[in-house]
Structures are given as C-alpha cells and as structure tokens.
Scaffold this active site. Structure first.
Site, short mmCIF file in Angstrom:
data_model
loop_
_atom_site.label_atom_id
_atom_site.label_comp_id
_atom_site.label_asym_id
_atom_site.label_seq_id
_atom_site.Cartn_x
_atom_site.Cartn_y
_atom_site.Cartn_z
N MET A 1 2.59 62.26 -35.20
CA MET A 1 1.49 61.20 -35.16
C MET A 1 0.59 61.60 -36.28
O MET A 1 0.58 62.73 -36.97
CB MET A 1 0.46 61.57 -34.03
N CYS A 2 -0.05 60.52 -36.67
CA CYS A 2 -0.86 60.64 -37.87
C CYS A 2 -2.10 59.83 -37.77
O CYS A 2 -2.40 59.03 -36.87
CB CYS A 2 -0.13 60.04 -39.20
N GLY A 3 -3.13 59.90 -38.61
CA GLY A 3 -4.15 59.11 -38.82
C GLY A 3 -3.93 58.40 -40.04
O GLY A 3 -3.70 59.19 -41.03
#
Length: 615
Positions: A1-3
């Site tokens: 997951m990332c921003g």
C-alpha cells in the site's frame, strides 16, 4: 500500500508540502520517493511532479516508488494490490509488473503505436484494489483513477491560483477544496496547450467533457471498443458504446417458482466457502514479516472484529489457511458515549449489573482519562457496548472451535475525552466527506485500525496493554450488499415481495463502487496498515451477483425439516456456512451497524442527525 501524490502545473514544480507529506508518510512509513518530468506538447511545457510513500507488503524486498521508465520518461504512482493481471495470479511486486505492462501498452511495438485504450485494457484486466496516477510521456497523456469498487482513495484539488491541479491519496483541507475521483472508470487527460490547467471537472456520465477541460473516461466493463477506430486525441463528439458488460456481472433477477429451500448442503454454501478461501489466500498468505515482529507476538493479520457474522466467518476460514504458528489478532472497539451513559443513569440499577467491572479495567487503556463526569467508577461503558458483548461471545466460540490457534482479543476502549482529542484529525482525514454519520463511522474505523488496547488470549486470562504489529486488517464489508443483510432488505421483501427485494439488492450492488470506501481507506491507512476486503474480491462479487435470490437469502421460506438450523433469512447462505464451520452462535447473530455497535453514533445529547453536516 502507498500514499501517492501528483501535480501538474504550467509554472513550477509543485510538491505536497510538509503537512500533506506527513499524512502520506503515515500511510507509507517504509519509503518516500519523488520524480519530476517536464512534458513538451503542442509548443507548451508542463511541470509534472510525483511523490510516493510505501508500505512494503508485496515481494521479498522494498520496491521504491514512483516507478520511472528511463527510455520513455513515463512515470507511475501506484497504490494498490493486483492479485491477478488477466488470468495470471501475481505474487511478487505488483506495482512494477503493472508499470511495465502500462509502458508497453503505451509505446510503439513492432511499428504499431500504442493507445489509451491499450493502457485501459491493462487496468481493466486487474483484479484487486488500486488507485493510481500514470504519466504516459510517449503520448503526452495523464491517466488517473480507482478500481471499479473504489477500494482505494484518490482525490483531486483545483489550484486555480497556481494554474495547477494536484492529486493525492489524502487531503490537506487547508490547501483547497478537494473532490473524490469517482470509481466509475479510468480518466485520461491529454496534455497540451489547450489544457486549461487548474480547472479540472470530471465528466459524468459522458466520455468527454467540453465544458471546462478535455478529460476523457473509459467506463469499467466496456469491452466492445475497437481501439484501432479511436482517433487520438479523442474527437469532441465521440461517444462511448453502450455498456453491455457490467463491470460487476449481470444481476440475476429471477423470481423463485414454488418453494426453494436453502440448506447447509446447498451448492451455494459450498461455493461461497470456496470463493472465500481463494479470496483470503490472496490476502493473507505470503505477507512479509512486520518490522519488530518476535516469536511471542507472531502475528501478521488482524481482523476488524465486532463478533458479527461477516468478520467471524473470515477469522474462522483464515484459521484453516494460516500456519498454526501464526497468531491472529481480533480488534474490537468500544466507545464511551455520553448520550448513552446519560440514558443509563436513568435506568434501574438492576438492569446494569452485567456491565459492572473494576476501575482498573476501565482505565488501563488510557490511564490519564477520567470517567465521564456523572458515572460511577464501577460502571464500564465499554463492556456494555453491543459489539463488545458479541465480540467476546464470538471470541469464546473461536477458542472452542479452533483451540490450537493463538487468538488475541484486543479490547480497544476509547474514552470520550480521547475521542475529542482526535476529532480534528479524523475530520481532516474523511474530507471531503463531512456528515455526522461519516464522522461516527470513521471514529470506529480510525481507533480500531490503530490497534491499541487491552489484550487477552483467553476469556479468563489477565489483561495487558498491547498494540498489534499486524499491517493487514481484514474487513467483512460487502457481505450485506451481496447477500441481503440490511434491515431494509427485509423491509423491501415484506412490502413488495421478491421483486422489491431484488430491486433493493440490485441498487446496492450497482452502487458498491460509489460507497464510502475511499473515506474508509483514508482513515484506516493513517496508521500504516492496509484494510483488505475478502467479500469484495471481483470473482466472488460476480458469482454472488449472478446467484439466484433463493441461493443467498431465506426470505419467504422456513427450514425444510426439524433438523435444519433455525436462523435469520438475511444472508442465509453465509449463516449456513458459519453453521457448517462450527460457529453455531455466530450463525444466528443479528446485523448491527458499526456506529451503533461501537456506540459512536450521536455522542452528543440533542437532535443531531446522521445527515447533518459536521459543525
């Protein structure tokens, strides 16, 4: 997951700023990276900047972002999990694989130019949650969007004062008025001198928007487009062909003829079990070891655990899939609600005896927090919460049915004072959502995702402060929409029979992609954890949508014989699965909305409604 963050400007490169970068790093604490490009198109130059933060959950090592192709100059910010690309199940780093496929689709291959449609086909073939921004530097286009169910957040902000547009996983409301990118397709922004940057308006529902900005859209499920017949760039009046392939499958509206019985031996019960096992395999196996994990707390997966049917079935099947050496945390959240406490003060004391606990149990989570002013120090507002009661009951049943597993029940107790301390942050995270119902649901998810509470591994053991190291949170969201679990489904059947029930279910399925999953993603990911939704696996959803109504609900029928379990008709296929898995009490558990089970709804005494704007 990332921003992820991206900005396009006619002036200088724009970056997220300290506050927004901090929010992005909360989502992806393992790495932060940046990339910039100057795009030359139609005699104009655009400054395009990208920022990605990474929570490493796929592959054997951390893969930095943004992804940059040195040959073409194309760049990708990717926040997603591609469980499958086409028919291929993918186990390694999915972001790198998606990027390579998109670059290949957009560049010239064997003398044949790629196209926007080729890039769309890559994205359309992905099973899994995602949000992304992709600079196709070969064709001078910017792609952005969310998966067909909207399981990851993506917002955009018009910066007219700076002649720019920015995209982000999470908003900084002080920078402007953010809007949510709809999960109805993939958007394409041609870059050039005719692009009036800073006044983005997404088209809805047509493919092209000529009112402000030439943003084009490929809707999910449309496969009848021949990319060779689509000029690039799109002509002003080009219309998308009719959607003959609904992205979530064709809803089955057949009405039963005669009496149909759903039993534990029904094929749909077995198939549901099979689909859930496959969905969970993708989501809980091959998870990297979280930082700081030790043999005492060997846990990689936690369940958002109200003790209800949906989440407990996930926990039970996860037990069958994970090695016995892996522990499973069950996160159960309960709130001190002044309005409820005020009502309890006016209730005869005998009715509250079951809620009496020691002051130590009340204050262990937040020793500095004082009980709500007019409440006896012996009365716990947490243990009397409906979700705490069902949670402990389901926890005991899991201990009985799966005794060889280490289960941890994390009681997250949130005093009212603690809720107020975090209010401003939660309101900022849910932006642009802004109703009291948004806030009440977000409170429960926010504190549950933090994963800090009082833990016990058995109902009679001592209580210890604990924070789960798990970075993966399983959620039961989606089961109610697919299998008829809401009270309004029963109401629709009572009023209009099967036609009314089918209409209500079809409405729910069609708006799955418009749900508040983007809001929920922003709230839960704030703690560096990723929520995964096994019921919203694309293959499971398509199967459930095509299932006849009598194979998923029990409305209008009774058990076929005295040996069959007497359970509620809502979500009957799931209840029967729980029954087959040994969860007899859970199979009979009633549906309860999270804001009422955790008691985050209507915390203030007064007439505030869920639809009221946050004051």
């Amino acid at each position: 997951m990332c921003g992820i963050y991206a900005a396009i400007s006619r002036r200088d490169f724009i970056f997220p700023g300290q506050d927004l970068e901090h929010l992005l790093c909360n989502r992806g604490p393992d790495h932060i990276g940046q990339a910039q490009a100057q795009v030359e198109s139609d005699g104009t130059t655009l400054a395009v900047s990208f920022t990605s933060t990474v929570l490493a959950l796929r592959g054997g090592h951390l893969t930095p972002q943004p992804f940059v192709d040195p040959q073409s100059g194309s760049i990708l910010c990717w926040n997603g999990e591609a469980w499958k690309i086409g028919q291929e199940t993918f186990v390694g780093n999915d972001g790198q694989k998606v990027f390579e496929s998109m670059v290949k689709a957009s560049t010239t291959q064997n003398g044949v130019a790629g196209s926007s449609h080729c890039v769309f086909e890559v994205l359309n073939s992905i099973c899994g949650p995602f949000a992304f921004v992709f600079l196709d530097n070969t064709r001078k286009q910017l792609f952005f969007g969310r998966d067909r169910l909207g399981r990851r957040s993506l917002l955009y902000n018009n910066m007219e004062h700076a002649n720019a547009i920015e995209f982000s996983s999470v908003a900084d409301p002080t920078r402007g008025l953010w809007n949510e990118v709809e999960a109805d397709g993939i958007y394409v922004l041609p870059l050039g001198k005719e692009t009036p940057i800073g006044r983005l308006q997404l088209p809805d529902p047509s493919l092209t928007s000529t009112s402000i900005l030439p943003v084009h859209k490929y809707s999910w499920g449309v496969k009848s487009v021949d990319s060779g017949h689509i000029p690039q760039p799109f002509p002003e009046q080009w219309e998308e062909p009719p959607n003959k392939n609904p992205p979530l499958g064709m809803f089955n509206k057949n009405i039963p003829k005669g009496t149909q019985f759903l039993t534990p031996q029904s094929s749909s019960v077995k198939h549901l079990h099979d689909y859930l096992r496959e969905s969970l395999k993708d989501r809980i196996l091959n998870i990297p070891i979280p930082p700081g994990l030790d043999s005492v707390h060997n846990v990689r997966v936690a369940v958002l655990f109200s003790g209800g049917l949906d989440c407990t079935v996930l926990a039970r099947i996860a037990h069958d899939l994970l090695p016995l050496g892996d522990h499973i945390d069950l996160i159960n959240v309960a709130f001190e609600n002044p309005r409820v406490i005020h009502a309890m003060q006016n209730t005869p004391k005998s009715k509250n005896q079951a809620s009496l606990h020691t002051q130590n149990r009340y204050t262990l989570n937040f020793p500095e927090a004082r009980p709500f002013e007019r409440v006896s120090s012996l009365l716990s507002p947490f243990e009397s919460c409906p979700d705490r009661e069902t949670g402990r009951k389901a926890f005991q049943e899991l201990l009985n049915v799966c005794p060889n597993r280490v289960w941890r029940f994390i009681a997250v107790n949130v005093p009212y004072a603690e809720t107020l301390v975090h209010r401003t942050r939660v309101v900022s995270l849910i932006h642009p959502h802004n109703t009291e119902m948004d806030l009440s649901i977000a409170y429960a998810l926010y504190f549950a995702a933090r994963g800090t509470g009082i833990v016990s591994s058995g109902v009679d053991e001592g209580l210890t402060p604990y924070t789960t190291p798990a970075r993966i949170l399983l959620s039961g969201l989606g089961a109610d929409e697919l299998f008829g679990g809401y009270t309004r489904h029963a109401t629709a059947f009572n009023r209009k029979g099967f036609p009314g029930l089918l209409d209500e279910l079809e409405l729910d399925v069609n708006r799955l992609g418009k749900r508040n999953l983007g809001r929920d993603d922003r709230v839960m990911s704030h703690w560096g954890r990723e929520a995964r939704f096994p019921y919203l696996d694309e293959e499971l959803v398509k199967w459930a949508v095509g299932l006849p109504i009598w194979e998923k609900c029990g409305f209008g029928t009774a058990p076929s014989n005295e040996q069959e379990p007497h359970i509620d008709p809502s979500k009957k296929v799931l209840r029967l699965l729980a029954y087959k898995l040994g969860m007899l009490s859970v199979a009979r558990e009633k549906k309860r909305a999270i804001q009422f089970g955790a008691r985050t709804a209507k915390m203030e005494i007064g007439t505030t409604k869920g639809t009221s704007l946050i004051s």
